[in-house]
Design a protein around this motif. Structure first.
Motif, PDB file in Angstrom:
ATOM      1  N   LEU A 175       0.835  -1.210   0.000  1.00  0.00           N
ATOM      2  CA  LEU A 175       0.000   0.000   0.000  1.00  0.00           C
ATOM      3  C   LEU A 175       0.864   1.253   0.000  1.00  0.00           C
ATOM      4  O   LEU A 175       0.636   2.187  -0.769  1.00  0.00           O
ATOM      5  CB  LEU A 175      -0.933   0.005   1.218  1.00  0.00           C
ATOM      6  N   SER A 176       1.870   1.277   0.872  1.00  0.00           N
ATOM      7  CA  SER A 176       2.732   2.451   0.942  1.00  0.00           C
ATOM      8  C   SER A 176       3.498   2.612  -0.362  1.00  0.00           C
ATOM      9  O   SER A 176       3.705   3.732  -0.839  1.00  0.00           O
ATOM     10  CB  SER A 176       3.722   2.330   2.105  1.00  0.00           C
ATOM     11  N   PHE A 177       3.933   1.488  -0.927  1.00  0.00           N
ATOM     12  CA  PHE A 177       4.717   1.527  -2.159  1.00  0.00           C
ATOM     13  C   PHE A 177       3.925   2.148  -3.303  1.00  0.00           C
ATOM     14  O   PHE A 177       4.463   2.913  -4.098  1.00  0.00           O
ATOM     15  CB  PHE A 177       5.154   0.102  -2.520  1.00  0.00           C
ATOM     16  N   ILE A 178       2.633   1.827  -3.403  1.00  0.00           N
ATOM     17  CA  ILE A 178       1.848   2.392  -4.499  1.00  0.00           C
ATOM     18  C   ILE A 178       1.228   3.727  -4.110  1.00  0.00           C
ATOM     19  O   ILE A 178       0.453   4.291  -4.866  1.00  0.00           O
ATOM     20  CB  ILE A 178       0.734   1.422  -4.965  1.00  0.00           C
ATOM     21  N   GLY A 179       1.567   4.234  -2.929  1.00  0.00           N
ATOM     22  CA  GLY A 179       1.130   5.570  -2.561  1.00  0.00           C
ATOM     23  C   GLY A 179      -0.264   5.626  -1.958  1.00  0.00           C
ATOM     24  O   GLY A 179      -0.902   6.671  -1.969  1.00  0.00           O
ATOM     25  N   ALA A 180      -0.756   4.503  -1.433  1.00  0.00           N
ATOM     26  CA  ALA A 180      -2.088   4.509  -0.827  1.00  0.00           C
ATOM     27  C   ALA A 180      -2.027   3.954   0.590  1.00  0.00           C
ATOM     28  O   ALA A 180      -2.987   3.375   1.076  1.00  0.00           O
ATOM     29  CB  ALA A 180      -3.052   3.686  -1.672  1.00  0.00           C
ATOM     30  N   GLY A 181      -0.895   4.123   1.270  1.00  0.00           N
ATOM     31  CA  GLY A 181      -0.775   3.524   2.590  1.00  0.00           C
ATOM     32  C   GLY A 181      -0.363   4.529   3.641  1.00  0.00           C
ATOM     33  O   GLY A 181      -1.028   5.551   3.819  1.00  0.00           O
ATOM     34  N   THR A 182       0.736   4.223   4.336  1.00  0.00           N
ATOM     35  CA  THR A 182       1.262   5.113   5.359  1.00  0.00           C
ATOM     36  C   THR A 182       1.623   6.459   4.721  1.00  0.00           C
ATOM     37  O   THR A 182       2.249   6.482   3.664  1.00  0.00           O
ATOM     38  CB  THR A 182       2.521   4.473   5.976  1.00  0.00           C
ATOM     39  N   PRO A 183       1.210   7.583   5.335  1.00  0.00           N
ATOM     40  CA  PRO A 183       1.507   8.891   4.742  1.00  0.00           C
ATOM     41  C   PRO A 183       3.008   9.072   4.534  1.00  0.00           C
ATOM     42  O   PRO A 183       3.796   8.616   5.351  1.00  0.00           O
ATOM     43  CB  PRO A 183       0.992   9.880   5.798  1.00  0.00           C
ATOM     44  N   PRO A 184       3.403   9.728   3.429  1.00  0.00           N
ATOM     45  CA  PRO A 184       4.815   9.836   3.073  1.00  0.00           C
ATOM     46  C   PRO A 184       5.670  10.520   4.144  1.00  0.00           C
ATOM     47  O   PRO A 184       6.890  10.352   4.155  1.00  0.00           O
ATOM     48  CB  PRO A 184       4.799  10.694   1.800  1.00  0.00           C
ATOM     49  N   THR A 185       5.030  11.275   5.054  1.00  0.00           N
ATOM     50  CA  THR A 185       5.818  11.964   6.080  1.00  0.00           C
ATOM     51  C   THR A 185       6.377  10.982   7.110  1.00  0.00           C
ATOM     52  O   THR A 185       7.356  11.289   7.784  1.00  0.00           O
ATOM     53  CB  THR A 185       4.937  12.981   6.823  1.00  0.00           C
ATOM     54  N   ILE A 186       5.755   9.813   7.246  1.00  0.00           N
ATOM     55  CA  ILE A 186       6.210   8.829   8.217  1.00  0.00           C
ATOM     56  C   ILE A 186       7.140   7.845   7.523  1.00  0.00           C
ATOM     57  O   ILE A 186       6.781   7.300   6.477  1.00  0.00           O
ATOM     58  CB  ILE A 186       5.010   8.059   8.821  1.00  0.00           C
ATOM     59  N   PRO A 187       8.345   7.606   8.057  1.00  0.00           N
ATOM     60  CA  PRO A 187       9.219   6.638   7.398  1.00  0.00           C
ATOM     61  C   PRO A 187       8.702   5.210   7.596  1.00  0.00           C
ATOM     62  O   PRO A 187       8.595   4.744   8.727  1.00  0.00           O
ATOM     63  CB  PRO A 187      10.568   6.849   8.097  1.00  0.00           C
ATOM     64  N   SER A 188       8.341   4.566   6.508  1.00  0.00           N
ATOM     65  CA  SER A 188       8.018   3.139   6.562  1.00  0.00           C
ATOM     66  C   SER A 188       8.766   2.490   5.403  1.00  0.00           C
ATOM     67  O   SER A 188       9.142   3.164   4.445  1.00  0.00           O
ATOM     68  CB  SER A 188       6.514   2.904   6.439  1.00  0.00           C
ATOM     69  N   TRP A 189       8.968   1.175   5.497  1.00  0.00           N
ATOM     70  CA  TRP A 189       9.770   0.519   4.460  1.00  0.00           C
ATOM     71  C   TRP A 189       9.144   0.692   3.076  1.00  0.00           C
ATOM     72  O   TRP A 189       9.844   0.906   2.087  1.00  0.00           O
ATOM     73  CB  TRP A 189       9.959  -0.958   4.808  1.00  0.00           C
ATOM     74  N   GLY A 190       7.828   0.601   3.021  1.00  0.00           N
ATOM     75  CA  GLY A 190       7.149   0.782   1.738  1.00  0.00           C
ATOM     76  C   GLY A 190       7.375   2.180   1.184  1.00  0.00           C
ATOM     77  O   GLY A 190       7.630   2.359  -0.007  1.00  0.00           O
ATOM     78  N   ASN A 191       7.318   3.187   2.073  1.00  0.00           N
ATOM     79  CA  ASN A 191       7.549   4.565   1.632  1.00  0.00           C
ATOM     80  C   ASN A 191       8.973   4.772   1.131  1.00  0.00           C
ATOM     81  O   ASN A 191       9.201   5.454   0.129  1.00  0.00           O
ATOM     82  CB  ASN A 191       7.286   5.537   2.785  1.00  0.00           C
ATOM     83  N   ILE A 192       9.942   4.204   1.864  1.00  0.00           N
ATOM     84  CA  ILE A 192      11.340   4.365   1.448  1.00  0.00           C
ATOM     85  C   ILE A 192      11.534   3.762   0.058  1.00  0.00           C
ATOM     86  O   ILE A 192      12.171   4.359  -0.817  1.00  0.00           O
ATOM     87  CB  ILE A 192      12.294   3.691   2.462  1.00  0.00           C
ATOM     88  N   MET A 193      10.929   2.574  -0.145  1.00  0.00           N
ATOM     89  CA  MET A 193      11.064   1.920  -1.456  1.00  0.00           C
ATOM     90  C   MET A 193      10.371   2.748  -2.538  1.00  0.00           C
ATOM     91  O   MET A 193      10.878   2.871  -3.652  1.00  0.00           O
ATOM     92  CB  MET A 193      10.490   0.502  -1.398  1.00  0.00           C
TER      93      MET A 193
END
Lengths: 313, 304
Positions: free
Chosen positions: B239-257
């Motif tokens: 979800l974070s990877f495709i931009g529909a998950g954890t908000p980008p301001t919070i570091p999560s592995w999906g966001n970093i990727m």
């Protein structure tokens, strides 16, 4: 048997109704007011009220759900908020790449995973079994996009064997079509292969412990015949069931795979629609995928009754 | 050497500890035997404890703020100062990856607990109340007919990005699986003579649930919960990877990727480092689940 098949078909109707209800209710998750959003910043309270009336938002939940379902039954999935085109047409345009990817992955996964599971069951307890099953556990642990990037890195960037990204319609030739889909299918199939290999091994182990297998050995039937003719045939039902259930994994994974490999299919359509908050498109895609999933599993269940005379409901 | 006491001793052995019957335990035997018999559980649990420690002590492991932007130091390769390098806006990737552990574990554990508790309640309800069973199970069937990742993506698209919404979206997709499991256990147990006896002797339903149903559901539910935890962590990353998950301001592995994606052909490590962390974490939970399944239910050791 005919009554069973009929009952089974009828039983999918309430399931589909519930699916439709869930998909329709998704719009209520949005805390913002669609009428206000549609009206823009300059709108007065009266404008918003007028637009709400025009959009039919004043009607009760039941009426709105009824109208929406009525439309679907007539092939009308609504119109895109952004492009104003019918959603069904947008889906039809994008369906070929997704269908290609999923069918190819399905074939690939079955061709790879079933022999893997059979070999693992046959060599139970040896290092071959351990290696295959470890691979299966790893398959469950690596997200599809990670597998995709690793594959791109080696096969496309380092060794230059296959194209990095993109899609070529099958109308432009079989090989270009296949070439573009090999890496995505491998990436998408990874978890699916793990799932099928595991259930194949488990189901085979159960069958191989049966008396008739021992009898076949005693009669001197060739090993490969025992494995593939006697055992696999009898182990098939759980394997086919898992292949059917696992299609849910394929559908979810396809959305991500298409994004990694820049394939212009339904997954990409969904992701683009998320960014633009184009709700009817998202609803249409979810609804379509869910119905396909239900139908595939219905067909599998019905096929059982023909394949396996022991199954009587 | 008899493993079982001879029949004539049976009655006596209930009252006296059968010291002579069993061979004396060797020192350090059981612990070592456990490790040797269940390497999955030991490896999985050790890795998981390590990751929980990383999540809790992240501020001690790096003094750097994972969200601190430093344009002068952007796009640094891994070095002694920046172990994993820096990203396009100069944030320290080592710090981001460490703090990302928190989101993965938080989502994994929360979803596992929430889905288990709600699924247990629905399963018990459905298993005991026959009139509600058909309706509840049709709803569960409907929920299960929507591919889980797709349902989570759709829910996130409508409700907006936040960690809480991620947890809810993934949990909703997992609840029916737990409910089905619990309902199955309830229906099997209801046929058991001792449950019949309890009902016949007037035991109230809550007591039956507490004494007979819950102890029997715990084993399969624990195993199920570990698989839910593993799959929740993967779905969060997707979800974070495709931009529909954890908000980008919070570091999560999906966001970093997701952020490393644009330049990943030049700097693949930005994607690969969080990917390795995620895979190892999920692997640890899966190993634990496989091991627990073998321990808790030796009969059911048949794949998925």
């Amino acid at each position: 048997m005919l009554t069973y098949i009929l009952r089974r078909i009828l039983a999918t109707i309430p399931v589909m109704v519930v699916v439709a209800l869930i998909v329709f209710s998704l719009i209520y998750l949005d805390p913002s007011d669609p009428a206000a959003a549609n009206a823009g910043d300059q709108a007065t309270a009266e404008d918003i009220a007028r637009i709400r009336e025009a959009m039919g938002l004043n009607k009760s939940f039941g009426v709105r759900f009824g109208e929406w379902t009525w439309g679907i039954l007539h092939g009308d999935l609504g119109r895109s908020i952004l492009t104003k085109l019918p959603v069904s047409g947008m889906i039809a345009q994008r369906i070929e790449p997704t269908l290609s990817l999923m069918v190819l992955t399905l074939v690939l996964a079955i061709v790879v995973a079933v022999p893997m599971g059979v070999i693992a069951a046959w060599t139970r307890g040896t290092w071959i079994d351990t290696a295959i099953m470890s691979l299966a556990v790893v398959g469950f642990s690596a997200p599809v996009f990670v597998v995709g990037y690793v594959l791109i890195y080696f096969f496309a960037l380092q060794w230059d064997l296959l194209p990095v990204q993109g899609y070529t319609p099958i109308a432009r030739g079989f090989w270009p079509w296949l070439e573009n889909l090999i890496l995505p299918s491998l990436a998408l199939g990874f978890i699916y292969i793990a799932l099928i290999a595991r259930i194949t091994r488990a189901s085979m182990l159960e069958v191989l412990s049966q008396d008739y297998i021992r009898t076949a050995h005693a009669k001197g039937v060739a090993r490969s015949d025992i494995l593939f003719l006697h055992a696999l045939k009898n182990a098939a039902v759980p394997i086919v069931t898992v292949i059917g259930i696992g299609i849910a994994l394929l559908i979810g994974g396809a959305v991500v795979t298409e994004s990694v490999f820049a394939i212009p299919g339904l997954g990409r359509l969904t992701l683009d629609s998320i960014l633009r908050r184009d709700y009817p498109v998202i609803q249409g895609v979810v609804l379509l995928f869910s119905f396909v999933y239900v139908l595939v599993n219905l067909v599998i269940d019905v096929i059982y009754t023909f394949l396996d005379p022991r199954i009587r409901y | 050497m008899n493993a079982m006491p001879p029949p004539s001793d049976m009655r006596r052995s209930i009252f006296e500890p059968p010291a002579a019957v069993y061979p004396p335990r060797k020192p350090r035997g059981p612990a070592l035997r456990f490790v040797l018999n269940h390497p999955n559980v030991v490896i999985g649990a050790t890795l998981l404890v390590l990751l929980v420690a990383i999540a809790i002590f992240a501020p001690l492991l790096t003094p750097v703020d994972p969200t601190a932007i430093a344009p002068a130091k952007r796009n640094r390769p891994p070095s002694a100062e920046y172990w994993f390098g820096t990203d396009q806006v100069g944030r320290d990737l080592y710090a981001r990856v460490l703090y990302g552990t928190r989101i993965s574990l938080l989502v994994g554990f929360s979803v596992a607990i929430i889905a288990s508790v709600i699924g247990l309640a629905i399963g018990l309800f459905s298993g005991f109340l026959r009139f509600a069973d058909a309706i509840v199970m049709r709803i569960m069937d409907g929920l299960m007919s929507i591919p889980p990742i797709l349902l989570a993506i759709a829910m996130m698209a409508f409700s907006g990005a936040s960690v809480r919404n991620v947890i809810v979206a993934i949990a909703v997709a997992e609840v029916p699986r737990v409910a089905r499991l619990v309902r199955g256990v309830v229906l099997t147990l209801r046929e058991q003579p001792y449950v019949d006896a309890a009902i016949a002797s007037g035991t109230r339903t809550p007591m039956i649930i507490w004494r007979h149903i819950l102890p029997n559901t715990m084993a399969p539910m624990t195993v199920q919960a570990t698989y839910i935890c593993a799959s929740a962590m993967i779905v969060e990353a997707i979800l974070s990877f495709i931009g529909a998950g954890t908000p980008p301001t919070i570091p999560s592995w999906g966001n970093i990727m997701a952020e490393g994606r644009a330049i990943w052909e030049v700097k693949p490590y930005i994607v690969l480092i969080p990917a390795v962390f995620l895979s190892v974490t999920v692997l640890a939970v899966n190993l634990l689940g496989d091991g627990l399944r073998d321990i808790l239910d030796p009969r059911g050791a048949k794949g998925h």
